[in-house]
Design an enzyme around this catalytic site. Structure first.
Site, PDB file in Angstrom:
ATOM      1  N   LYS A   1       0.843  -1.203   0.000  1.00 22.32           N
ATOM      2  CA  LYS A   1       0.000   0.000   0.000  1.00 22.32           C
ATOM      3  C   LYS A   1       0.877   1.252   0.000  1.00 22.32           C
ATOM      4  O   LYS A   1       1.933   1.297   0.657  1.00 22.32           O
ATOM      5  CB  LYS A   1      -0.893  -0.043   1.233  1.00 22.32           C
ATOM      6  CG  LYS A   1      -1.998   0.998   1.289  1.00 22.32           C
ATOM      7  CD  LYS A   1      -2.926   0.682   2.490  1.00 22.32           C
ATOM      8  CE  LYS A   1      -4.069   1.688   2.587  1.00 22.32           C
ATOM      9  NZ  LYS A   1      -4.952   1.385   3.733  1.00 22.32           N
TER      10      LYS A   1
ATOM     11  N   SER B   1      -9.862   1.570   2.875  1.00 23.00           N
ATOM     12  CA  SER B   1      -8.985   2.383   2.061  1.00 23.00           C
ATOM     13  C   SER B   1      -7.961   1.572   1.267  1.00 23.00           C
ATOM     14  O   SER B   1      -7.324   2.122   0.362  1.00 23.00           O
ATOM     15  CB  SER B   1      -8.254   3.391   2.932  1.00 23.00           C
ATOM     16  OG  SER B   1      -7.480   2.729   3.893  1.00 23.00           O
TER      17      SER B   1
ATOM     18  N   SER C   1     -10.220  -0.969   6.956  1.00 19.36           N
ATOM     19  CA  SER C   1      -9.621  -0.737   5.640  1.00 19.36           C
ATOM     20  C   SER C   1      -8.882  -1.889   5.004  1.00 19.36           C
ATOM     21  O   SER C   1      -8.456  -1.772   3.861  1.00 19.36           O
ATOM     22  CB  SER C   1      -8.671   0.467   5.715  1.00 19.36           C
ATOM     23  OG  SER C   1      -9.419   1.640   5.904  1.00 19.36           O
TER      24      SER C   1
END
Lengths: 495, 488, 69
Positions: B83, B158, B182
């Site tokens: 990420k 997210s 997330s």
């Protein structure tokens, strides 16, 4: 009380409060701790390194970085707490103090809020409110106009200092005069120096003091509105700054005005007091517990370790100098509370195995003769007079091998050039004059040369002996023993 | 092995092949690198999973000698998508934000370093909601990510980029972060596995922070075994993160196939109201599978769970408002052009550099912490949090694990909820309580509703990861979810 | 923005309904003895690296508009 206040108490100006005003002063002291590394990261502390060479992701506030608290800073904090007789919090936490400023890389300072490391305590006559740990800000250097910054003056930020561990010590508002404040600050400084937790050097910034000042009617119990005086970096400036602020507030109040709570700056050059960033001041720091740091639990082992590292503190040293070394309470306190003097005195005391003079005599020479020659506040250890030298000198005087007067001359020489007392005595011919014929002869000559004075002495006026003694001292270059001279004069005058 | 065969391999299987010498790490890397690069190049026509893709295999993988050497390391050179908010030295780390566009950190996050040391090779950085604030990956400054099951829909957020990449077979596995859901929620919406570990189990050093007391790194994988493998190499105390812990025992790869003797708790508070009918159907079917495997399923109470979302949306923005204060244009990142003075520099930099959702949360958080409001908001929310933790402790005294749907809905359409932040926040309804309590939770795909994946959340007490993974593994076997429709 | 914020604030105000007087706030989810670090130096960043991402520099420092302006 200042002249202004005295004047007002007879004048009773319209709108002003009746009676005298008293000043109420509290101090907030920031102490840079003498750890090896910063408060929340492993960067070594900087001492004048080139800018931005002592930084890392943590103290630069880079994205993703996290703080980890320095165990030694906590240890030093505990030592300070023990020295001040504070309560050591079994659990204390760090808080974030949020505001924007270029010297604050994270946009918040990690400090402590309502669960500080130490609460309460006292030093001398002043109660301590609290002691807590926090990190120092970076350094901002104003550079004026820079083509690189459009439309504004520029500043440069150096993050070397950022993150240095600080202990913040806050007193209760127990101080009443500027002199008292500066004297107490000296005591605190000595205490911290004795502990070895900081360099406590005001010029270098490892000891910083802000003062909170308010006025109230004498004898009242409620506090007036206080102002904060910042950025004073010497004991003299603190005294003068506080004095100036008290005068300013007095004038304001007695003129019917009200004091506004604000942060002020004292300019020692002009004596002026100006407002410091009052409009930009962020009053709401939005304190909340620092989630990246765990609560600090003070275990018994940590307290024991801090106790083990405790050195002799001023009060204990004064007691020891009085009870064991035999100094008067006054001398003991003076030497203990001015740490450098005490260190120097004890070094001198230890220099001679079997001193001829009592310790008090040595103490008097150090605190009297030596200090007056070096100047108040000077550290004797940085003078040319080595402790062994003054110890030897005092011994020579005690053994009457050198008169007191000659001894003073030797000390002058030592202060100017250093060296060894015996050598100076020999070189300058200052050895005490033996009593006996030579001296008796000079006394006779003195009486002849000062016949009027001699008559007045014989006539019952003891003070008239002055010129006669003076004559003898000049002739003997101060080498004669004053008591012996006086005895000879009286003998020769037949009184 | 053909490229198709290679793509079929889970990360664990690929690692085993490399160790056995029947697959080279370099070849594996190239297959995925090509697909990732293609997605990046496709722009709007792709899924937009990535903000950066490696151009070539790293040295440790590329040099043939790596083959045997890689096999000796637990992760065997298998490529990993990471990420965007994990700092990777010399590689852009932007946390999905314009304010960090092109930012190259001088260091690498501890979790990523550990995985590299264990043999993982950095394939790409994945797209995400800006500063991890979002539940749909529509808040990225680098464009939304699309769900491989239906490109008109969101992948969740997210960690949307990570989830979509794994689901679409553009990466064998990925690293994400979970603050309020997330990892778990996008895993559910994309039909893959996502695990949020016990708070403190994985170091946060180098993770661009959102909410410090909630953020945790975790794996997004095709199956539970892969999640266990990745987790095993990530956990452990890090001296650079004071809140990180030494995990009490090593993470083990799961083996369980039955659930005899296991008791599951189902809280009404999180399994009735606000949950889409199709999701509930899938959820109840999963409960039946659990019973088939020998588990007991009973009710538990989580009395304060309905207030978890409110507490979360006070605490997380509050911490974020402080964490994001460092983005001021002074030392790195975006700075507004030609500021007239310092205040102008701060305000324009932050207004232009941050997206709307981030600005919204900073304002919320600042408000919640401000003098006069602290007690009513932040102070209260932290008390609610205490009650939620207590609720879980009480529940786990009666049951081994708690089951809920991971998300109240399946993947919704792009743009469907962007006009109504509150409805977007409700996507986290089932995942937020576990975040507040700091307990571990995993999402595994349990079925389809309207052709879109549904996730089953299993939560356990702190440090129960080994048993949790085992239980999830057994359920996974019984549920037999087929994720292949998502593969691009 | 204001409208959306109001809606969110109304929702989160729900926590005002709960009775929480005797409840301690969670300041840290992990209650472990404070992890303190030994006072040992770690390498610093070379200056060029520290300044590498800076929007503006001068004389080895970060250049900003002056707060005093």
């Amino acid at each position: 009380m200042s002249d202004a206040a005295n004047a007002s108490s007879t004048e009773t100006p319209a709108g002003g409060p009746p009676g005298a005003l008293e000043a109420v002063i509290g101090l907030e002291i920031h102490v840079q701790l003498a750890t090896r590394t910063k408060m929340f990261c492993g960067c070594e502390l900087s001492f004048g390194e080139p800018p931005n060479t002592r930084t890392c992701p943590v103290c630069l506030g880079l994205p993703g970085s996290l703080p980890v608290a320095n165990a030694r800073a906590v240890h030093f904090g505990l030592m300070i707490g023990l020295a001040l007789g504070s309560e050591l919090a079994p659990r204390s936490i760090f808080h974030r103090k949020n505001y924007f400023y270029p010297d604050l890389p994270k946009g918040y300072q990690i400090s402590q809020y309502d669960e500080p490391l130490c609460l309460g305590g006292s030093l001398g006559d002043v109660r301590i409110h609290r002691v807590h740990l926090e990190e120092d800000a970076a350094k901002l250097i104003h550079v004026g106009a820079s083509g690189r910054i459009h439309g504004s003056d520029a500043s440069i930020v150096d993050f070397n200092r950022g993150g240095t561990p600080l202990a913040e010590i806050v007193t209760e508002p127990d101080l009443r005069t500027p002199e008292q404040a500066s004297e107490w600050l000296r005591l605190l400084r000595t205490t911290l120096r004795q502990l070895g937790v900081s360099d406590v050097n005001m010029e270098e910034g490892s000891l910083r003091c802000d003062a909170n000042i308010s006025l109230r009617p004498a004898g009242a119990s409620e506090l007036g509105v206080k102002t904060e005086l910042k950025n004073m970096n010497s004991f003299r400036f603190i005294e003068r700054g506080i004095r100036a602020e008290i005068a300013r507030q007095e004038k304001l109040i007695l003129g019917g005005g009200t004091v506004v709570q604000e942060t002020l700056h004292f300019d020692p050059g002009s004596g002026a007091i100006t407002s410091l960033r009052s409009k930009e001041e962020a009053h709401d720091y939005r304190y909340f517990p620092e989630p990246d740091l765990l609560p600090v639990r003070i275990e018994q082992a940590m307290i024991d370790a801090a106790s083990a590292d405790m050195t002799e503190l001023p009060a204990a040293r004064a007691e020891r100098l009085h009870a064991e070394v035999g100094l008067s309470a006054e001398s003991a306190q003076l030497l203990a509370f001015r740490g450098e003097l005490g260190d120097y005195f004890e070094a001198a005391l230890a220099a001679t195995a079997d001193p001829a003079a009592p310790a008090q005599v040595l103490a008097n020479w150090v605190t009297g003769e030596l200090v007056s020659r070096l100047g108040e506040g000077e550290d004797p250890a940085s003078s040319r007079v080595r402790p062994e030298a003054i110890s030897a000198l005092v011994g020579l005087v005690a053994e009457k091998r050198v008169s007191v007067g000659a001894g003073r001359q030797v000390l002058d020489r030592l202060v100017a050039d250093g060296g060894d007392p015996e050598a100076i005595v020999a070189a300058e011919g200052l050895a005490a004059m033996d009593g006996g014929e030579e001296l008796a002869g000079i006394v006779a000559a003195a009486l002849e040369a000062n016949a009027d004075a001699a008559t007045r002495v014989r006539g019952g006026n003891p003070k008239a002996i002055g010129p006669i003694v003076g004559y003898v001292m000049r002739e003997t270059k101060g080498r004669a023993d004053g008591t012996e001279v006086s005895r000879l004069i009286h003998e020769q005058l037949g009184i | 092995m053909s490229a198709t065969d290679i793509l079929e391999l889970t990360a664990s299987a690929a690692a085993a092949e490399i160790a056995a010498g029947s697959l080279s790490a370099a070849e594996l890397f190239d297959v995925y690198q090509e697909r990732a690069a293609a997605d990046r190049a496709a722009g709007d026509h792709g899924l937009n999973c990535f903000t950066w893709v490696a151009e070539t295999a790293p040295e440790t993988v590329a040099d043939g000698a790596g083959g045997g050497g890689n096999g000796l390391r637990p992760l065997a050179g298998v490529p990993l998508a990471v990420k965007d908010l994990f700092c990777t030295e010399g590689v852009p780390s932007q946390s999905g934000s314009r304010i960090l566009e092109g930012y190259l950190p001088p260091y690498t996050a501890s979790a990523v370093s550990r995985l590299s040391a264990a043999g993982a090779s950095l394939l790409a950085k994945t797209n995400q909601d800006e500063f991890a604030m979002g539940s749909s990956n529509e808040n990225s400054a680098y464009g939304p990510v699309r769900n491989p099951w239906d490109r008109s829909r969101v992948p969740g957020g997210s960690s949307g980029g990570s989830a979509a990449a794994v689901a679409a077979g553009l990466a064998p596995w990925a690293l994400g972060t979970d603050t309020g859901g997330s990892i778990r929620q996008p895993a559910a919406l994309c039909g893959i596995v996502g695990l949020k570990p016990t708070y403190g189990a994985v170091s946060r050093y180098g993770m661009i922070a959102f909410a410090s007391s909630l953020d945790q790194a975790g794996p997004l994988t095709r199956d539970v075994s892969d999640a266990a493998l990745l987790l095993r190499e990530m956990v452990g105390r890090d001296e650079r993160d004071a809140t990180s812990l030494q995990f009490p025992h090593p993470i083990e790869l799961p083996t369980a196939e039955r659930l005899d003797g296991v008791t599951f708790g189902v809280p009404e508070e999180l399994t009735v109201e606000g949950i889409e009918a199709g999701v509930l159907e899938s959820f109840h079917a999963a409960l039946d599978r659990a019973r088939d495997l020998g588990a007991q399923v009973r009710e538990v109470r989580l009395a304060h769970a309905p207030h978890a979302l409110s507490a979360y949306y006070v605490i997380a923005p509050a911490e974020a408002s402080s964490n994001l204060a460092r983005f001021d244009g002074v030392r790195y990142g975006y700075r507004a052009a030609e500021p007239s003075d310092l205040l102008d520099m701060y305000t324009r930099t932050r207004h232009d550099g941050f997206g709307a959702e981030v600005r919204r949360r900073i304002m919320l958080g600042t408000y919640a912490l401000s003098s006069g409001y602290y007690d009513a908001y932040y102070g209260r929310a932290q008390r609610v949090r205490t009650k939620i933790s207590e609720d879980f402790r009480t529940a786990f005294a009666a049951v081994d694990f708690i089951l809920t749907p991971t998300a109240p809905t399946v993947a919704f359409g792009l743009g469907e909820k962007t006009g109504d932040p509150l409805s977007m926040y409700l996507s986290d309804y089932c995942t937020v309580p576990m975040s507040l309590a700091g307990i571990p939770a995993i999402s595994i795909p349990c079925g389809l509703s309207r052709g879109l994946p549904v996730g089953l959340q299993v939560a356990g007490s702190a440090f129960s990861e080994n048993r949790l993974l085992d239980v999830a593994h057994a359920l996974e076997g019984a549920l037999a979810f087929d994720g292949s429709p998502a593969r691009v | 923005m204001a409208r959306e914020l109001s809606a969110v604030l109304d929702h989160i105000a729900k926590i005002g309904e709960l009775h929480l007087d005797e409840v301690e706030p969670t300041s840290h989810v992990v209650e472990v003895t404070g992890a303190l670090r030994p006072d040992e130096p770690r390498p610093c960043l070379p200056r060029e690296v520290a300044l590498a991402q800076a929007p503006a520099t001068s004389d080895d420092g970060f250049l900003v508009p002056s707060p005093q302006a």
